[in-house]
Design an enzyme around this catalytic site. Structure first.
Site, mmCIF file in Angstrom:
data_model
loop_
_atom_site.group_PDB
_atom_site.id
_atom_site.type_symbol
_atom_site.label_atom_id
_atom_site.label_comp_id
_atom_site.label_asym_id
_atom_site.label_seq_id
_atom_site.Cartn_x
_atom_site.Cartn_y
_atom_site.Cartn_z
ATOM 1 N N PHE A 94 -13.039 5.547 3.935
ATOM 2 C CA PHE A 94 -12.517 5.313 5.278
ATOM 3 C C PHE A 94 -11.043 5.680 5.272
ATOM 4 O O PHE A 94 -10.218 5.004 4.665
ATOM 5 C CB PHE A 94 -12.680 3.860 5.733
ATOM 6 N N ASP A 103 -4.600 7.136 -0.933
ATOM 7 C CA ASP A 103 -4.566 6.435 0.357
ATOM 8 C C ASP A 103 -4.426 4.939 0.082
ATOM 9 O O ASP A 103 -5.400 4.234 -0.146
ATOM 10 C CB ASP A 103 -5.842 6.738 1.147
ATOM 11 N N LYS A 137 -0.267 0.404 7.830
ATOM 12 C CA LYS A 137 -0.611 -0.995 8.058
ATOM 13 C C LYS A 137 0.538 -1.948 7.748
ATOM 14 O O LYS A 137 1.412 -2.144 8.565
ATOM 15 C CB LYS A 137 -1.887 -1.352 7.311
#
Length: 397
Positions: free
Chosen positions: A140, A225, A254
């Protein structure tokens, strides 16, 4: 106004691209949120790690308020006084010497893909428009059309094609499969060191070190990531630190915005980053003064080491509690730092478990039907961690 009334109004005009739990939050502080009826809930999701430091952390709110009184946006057409210090701070935290700020995690991934392709053509000598990137099954990395094109999740992909070519997907955790997928067109390997959306999938020991060895030997970039796994969540600044691995590019987001504003970035060494030239990439809001001010406060908090230590210590407590849950209801517990995926036995729906937890005042989220995700903010207490486990145990019992 009641929760039911608020939910009715939201459903009347909002796109149905999410299926949220039936709660309407009006206030939040630390690890706790309050709904429209005044009921408090312990947040055990923390915005998928965007709220690593909890809701409205005083240092982050102070940084935002101070910047709001000065300047919030200039665009990159001009310099502002927060930009260079933010880039320097993030370069120091990552051990790199160049930073490119954006806004969202998906933008960071797209930026890294562009960097890898341009490096492949201009430095490695890959034939133009033939570059390939190796990715992992069940990944993801965001929801743009490029990214969902190499997702193996049918909900993310279905009816959004045609997709961009140039990606090869191999099983997560299998370094040999990565090596076999690399050929003369390969410019990068793009991985989450821990797969978050897939249910906190932790690779076998040595995997990241092996990926780093392979990418170095084959002259391929390693793009890590760390949008969900980074910035304290795994008990280290980055999940890559757990194996003393330094990728070619860190992808961050985030928690970098402290739960205040969206902030993302990639960090790499100057020689690599300089494949970008003026006009080749950009963003109206990327690196804006407000984002940089908040990001600098986040980095200052991480540099104390306090939050990484809390991730380790509280994560060990969470792990111990989860492993004591009834084995006839839980088939697997996957934890790393203060982050956990609880795989339920067949016949148990994770959504139902999360609804039961909601009724008892704890917020968690399901993924892939059978997994409950936990990612409490790093400011939770030991008693709050124990309470999360207690409520989860009752919900699956």
């Amino acid at each position: 106004m009641t929760v039911a009334q608020d939910l009715h109004e939201l459903e009347a005009h909002a796109a149905h691209n999410y299926h949220p739990l039936p709660i309407v939050i009006t206030e939040a502080e630390g690890a706790w949120v309050t709904d429209v009826e005044g009921r408090r809930y312990l947040d055990a999701l923390a915005g998928y790690s965007a709220l690593n430091f909890g809701h409205r952390h005083p240092q982050l709110i102070a940084a935002a308020e101070a910047q709001l009184r000065r300047v919030t946006l200039t665009s990159r057409a001009f310099h502002h006084d927060q930009f260079a210090p933010f880039c320097a701070d993030l370069a120091r935290l990552t051990g790199m010497d160049a930073v490119l700020p954006m806004n969202t995690g998906a933008e960071a991934v797209e930026t890294a893909i562009k960097l890898a392709r341009r490096w492949g053509y201009r430095v490695k000598g890959v034939e133009r428009d033939r570059a390939t990137i190796v990715v992992a099954d069940d990944n993801f990395h965001g929801r743009t059309t490029t990214i969902v094109g190499f997702s193996t999740d049918p909900d993310a992909r279905e009816d959004f094609g045609p997709f961009a070519p140039g990606f090869r997907s191999v099983p997560f955790g299998d370094a040999a499969a990565i090596e076999a997928a690399i050929d003369e067109t390969t410019v990068a390997v793009l991985l989450e060191p821990v797969q978050g959306e897939a249910g906190i999938r932790v690779p076998p020991p040595g995997y990241l070190r092996e990926v780093r060895r392979i990418t170095r030997e084959r002259d391929v970039l390693f793009l890590a990531d760390e949008i969900q796994s980074g910035l304290g969540r795994t008990g280290t600044t980055f999940a890559c630190d757990l194996e003393d691995v330094v990728p070619d590019v860190f992808l961050l987001g985030k928690a970098l915005g402290g739960g205040v504003v969206p902030v993302s970035a990639i960090a790499a060494n100057r020689e690599l980053m300089d494949v970008f030239t003026p006009g080749s990439h950009g963003s109206t809001f990327g690196g804006n003064p407000l984002a940089c001010a908040v990001g600098r406060a986040v980095i200052a908090m991480l540099e104390t080491g306090e939050f990484q230590a809390r991730g380790r210590e509280l994560g060990a407590r969470l792990d111990a509690g989860l492993r004591a849950l009834p084995q006839d209801r839980v088939v697997e517990v996957r934890t790393i730092g203060l982050w956990a995926g609880i795989e339920l036995a067949p016949g148990n729906r994770a959504r139902t478990v999360c609804e039961r937890m909601l009724a008892e005042g704890v917020l968690a989220k399901d993924t892939h039907e059978t997994t409950v995700r936990l990612a409490p903010p790093l400011v939770v207490t030991e008693d709050e961690v124990d309470h999360i486990v207690e409520v989860l145990g009752a919900a699956i019992g």
